[in-house]
Design a protein around this motif. Structure first.
Motif, PDB file in Angstrom:
ATOM      1  N   ASP A   1       0.839  -1.206   0.000  1.00 46.40           N
ATOM      2  CA  ASP A   1       0.000   0.000   0.000  1.00 46.40           C
ATOM      3  C   ASP A   1       0.867   1.246   0.000  1.00 46.40           C
ATOM      4  O   ASP A   1       0.593   2.220  -0.718  1.00 46.40           O
ATOM      5  N   LEU A   2       1.891   1.230   0.823  1.00 44.71           N
ATOM      6  CA  LEU A   2       2.741   2.413   0.959  1.00 44.71           C
ATOM      7  C   LEU A   2       3.541   2.659  -0.314  1.00 44.71           C
ATOM      8  O   LEU A   2       3.842   3.815  -0.636  1.00 44.71           O
ATOM      9  N   ASP A   3       3.867   1.621  -1.052  1.00 42.42           N
ATOM     10  CA  ASP A   3       4.499   1.814  -2.364  1.00 42.42           C
ATOM     11  C   ASP A   3       3.583   2.632  -3.262  1.00 42.42           C
ATOM     12  O   ASP A   3       4.036   3.521  -3.981  1.00 42.42           O
ATOM     13  N   GLN A   4       2.277   2.347  -3.215  1.00 40.53           N
ATOM     14  CA  GLN A   4       1.309   3.128  -4.002  1.00 40.53           C
ATOM     15  C   GLN A   4       1.253   4.574  -3.530  1.00 40.53           C
ATOM     16  O   GLN A   4       1.215   5.496  -4.341  1.00 40.53           O
ATOM     17  N   VAL A   5       1.244   4.778  -2.217  1.00 43.60           N
ATOM     18  CA  VAL A   5       1.180   6.139  -1.670  1.00 43.60           C
ATOM     19  C   VAL A   5       2.411   6.937  -2.085  1.00 43.60           C
ATOM     20  O   VAL A   5       2.313   8.112  -2.465  1.00 43.60           O
ATOM     21  N   LEU A   6       3.569   6.306  -2.055  1.00 44.80           N
ATOM     22  CA  LEU A   6       4.807   7.014  -2.382  1.00 44.80           C
ATOM     23  C   LEU A   6       4.880   7.459  -3.838  1.00 44.80           C
ATOM     24  O   LEU A   6       5.641   8.367  -4.168  1.00 44.80           O
ATOM     25  N   VAL A   7       4.058   6.887  -4.706  1.00 42.77           N
ATOM     26  CA  VAL A   7       4.010   7.339  -6.097  1.00 42.77           C
ATOM     27  C   VAL A   7       3.533   8.791  -6.165  1.00 42.77           C
ATOM     28  O   VAL A   7       4.006   9.579  -6.971  1.00 42.77           O
ATOM     29  N   TRP A   8       2.610   9.171  -5.280  1.00 42.71           N
ATOM     30  CA  TRP A   8       2.064  10.532  -5.330  1.00 42.71           C
ATOM     31  C   TRP A   8       2.393  11.392  -4.115  1.00 42.71           C
ATOM     32  O   TRP A   8       2.272  12.608  -4.165  1.00 42.71           O
ATOM     33  N   ARG A   9       2.852  10.828  -3.021  1.00 49.66           N
ATOM     34  CA  ARG A   9       3.083  11.565  -1.765  1.00 49.66           C
ATOM     35  C   ARG A   9       4.065  12.727  -1.911  1.00 49.66           C
ATOM     36  O   ARG A   9       3.892  13.785  -1.312  1.00 49.66           O
TER      37      ARG A   9
ATOM     38  N   ASN B   1      -5.171  26.757   2.315  1.00 51.33           N
ATOM     39  CA  ASN B   1      -5.532  25.426   1.827  1.00 51.33           C
ATOM     40  C   ASN B   1      -7.046  25.248   1.948  1.00 51.33           C
ATOM     41  O   ASN B   1      -7.556  24.510   2.788  1.00 51.33           O
ATOM     42  N   THR B   2      -7.758  25.928   1.091  1.00 52.44           N
ATOM     43  CA  THR B   2      -9.218  25.941   1.127  1.00 52.44           C
ATOM     44  C   THR B   2      -9.844  24.543   1.086  1.00 52.44           C
ATOM     45  O   THR B   2     -10.760  24.266   1.874  1.00 52.44           O
TER      46      THR B   2
ATOM     47  N   GLU C   1       2.200  19.135  -5.976  1.00 56.40           N
ATOM     48  CA  GLU C   1       0.813  19.523  -5.686  1.00 56.40           C
ATOM     49  C   GLU C   1       0.314  18.930  -4.368  1.00 56.40           C
ATOM     50  O   GLU C   1      -0.650  19.416  -3.785  1.00 56.40           O
ATOM     51  N   VAL C   2       0.995  17.902  -3.877  1.00 53.25           N
ATOM     52  CA  VAL C   2       0.655  17.320  -2.573  1.00 53.25           C
ATOM     53  C   VAL C   2       1.470  18.006  -1.477  1.00 53.25           C
ATOM     54  O   VAL C   2       0.931  18.452  -0.469  1.00 53.25           O
TER      55      VAL C   2
ATOM     56  N   GLY D   1      -5.802  13.897  10.525  1.00 50.86           N
ATOM     57  CA  GLY D   1      -5.187  14.319   9.276  1.00 50.86           C
ATOM     58  C   GLY D   1      -5.669  13.453   8.127  1.00 50.86           C
ATOM     59  O   GLY D   1      -6.161  12.339   8.338  1.00 50.86           O
ATOM     60  N   TYR D   2      -5.547  13.961   6.911  1.00 59.10           N
ATOM     61  CA  TYR D   2      -5.984  13.209   5.722  1.00 59.10           C
ATOM     62  C   TYR D   2      -5.217  13.737   4.518  1.00 59.10           C
ATOM     63  O   TYR D   2      -4.748  14.876   4.495  1.00 59.10           O
ATOM     64  N   LEU D   3      -5.081  12.878   3.539  1.00 57.60           N
ATOM     65  CA  LEU D   3      -4.335  13.203   2.327  1.00 57.60           C
ATOM     66  C   LEU D   3      -4.934  12.372   1.200  1.00 57.60           C
ATOM     67  O   LEU D   3      -5.239  11.191   1.392  1.00 57.60           O
ATOM     68  N   VAL D   4      -5.112  12.992   0.028  1.00 59.10           N
ATOM     69  CA  VAL D   4      -5.702  12.285  -1.108  1.00 59.10           C
ATOM     70  C   VAL D   4      -4.807  12.431  -2.327  1.00 59.10           C
ATOM     71  O   VAL D   4      -4.258  13.515  -2.583  1.00 59.10           O
ATOM     72  N   ASP D   5      -4.649  11.343  -3.059  1.00 62.65           N
ATOM     73  CA  ASP D   5      -3.926  11.345  -4.323  1.00 62.65           C
ATOM     74  C   ASP D   5      -4.568  12.402  -5.231  1.00 62.65           C
ATOM     75  O   ASP D   5      -5.788  12.398  -5.419  1.00 62.65           O
TER      76      ASP D   5
END
Length: 190
Positions: free
Chosen positions: A24-32, A144-145, A36-37, A103-107
């Motif tokens: 899962d974290l490999d997927q997150v690291l693609v965009w983290r 960060n609206t 823009e993040v 906290g939250y973060l979205v691709d």
């Protein structure tokens, strides 16, 4: 209570929230670490190995309820709920493990679809319904609206507007917001 003591996964609309795996974290690291993040994060870039280690250790941390948001096998976001002691006098135990930090973060490829709101709402429900917390807070840069709209959409109230209290690498000193919701407010807003 630890992450492993919670009844995972949590189904939240189209998302499945659960503790992360290394894959899962490999997927997150693609965009983290994309600009823009990182533009709105306090830690703008992360070392992939340290990031992976910290997230995987969190699974056994009794104060960390971090999750990935899975949409049909694709990790579209992350969420964090850290349990903290309340502030105040230390008589008795009511203050121990009474508060949470959300906290939250979205691709970015999945932004604008309500997933951050879904993640935040599910973690607030976990905080108040399962963990029995008294209060949960969250914060963001005032510019960060989308982030503060998520907090307002889930029923949190803006409690603090810090004037030029937050350092931003591109923008310099900018304003920050802190939001919160109490357990008794959550039961009436969910």
């Amino acid at each position: 209570m630890r992450t492993s003591d919670v009844s995972w996964p949590i189904v939240a609309g189209p998302l499945v929230l659960r503790p992360p795996t290394s894959v899962d974290l490999d997927q997150v690291l693609v965009w983290r670490n994309r600009p823009e993040v990182t533009r709105w994060l306090l830690r703008t870039t992360v070392d992939p190995d340290a990031f992976r280690r910290a997230w995987l250790l969190a699974v056994e941390d009794p104060n960390d309820f971090s999750v990935v948001a899975d949409l049909d096998g694709v990790i579209v976001g992350t969420g964090s709920l850290e349990v903290l002691d309340g502030m105040g006098q230390t008589d008795g135990d009511a203050w121990r493990r009474a508060e949470g930090s959300l906290g939250y973060l979205v691709d970015p490829a999945f932004a604008g679809r309500g997933y951050a709101t879904t993640i935040a709402r599910a973690l607030l429900d976990l905080a108040f319904t399962t963990l029995g917390l008294h209060r949960v807070t969250a914060g963001c840069f005032a510019d960060n609206t989308p982030s503060w709209r998520v907090m307002e959409n889930v029923g949190m109230r803006r409690e603090q507007h810090g004037v030029r209290d937050s350092w931003h690498a591109e923008l310099g000193w900018i304003d920050g917001y802190t939001y919160a919701v109490l357990a008794e407010e959550w039961t009436t807003t969910r």
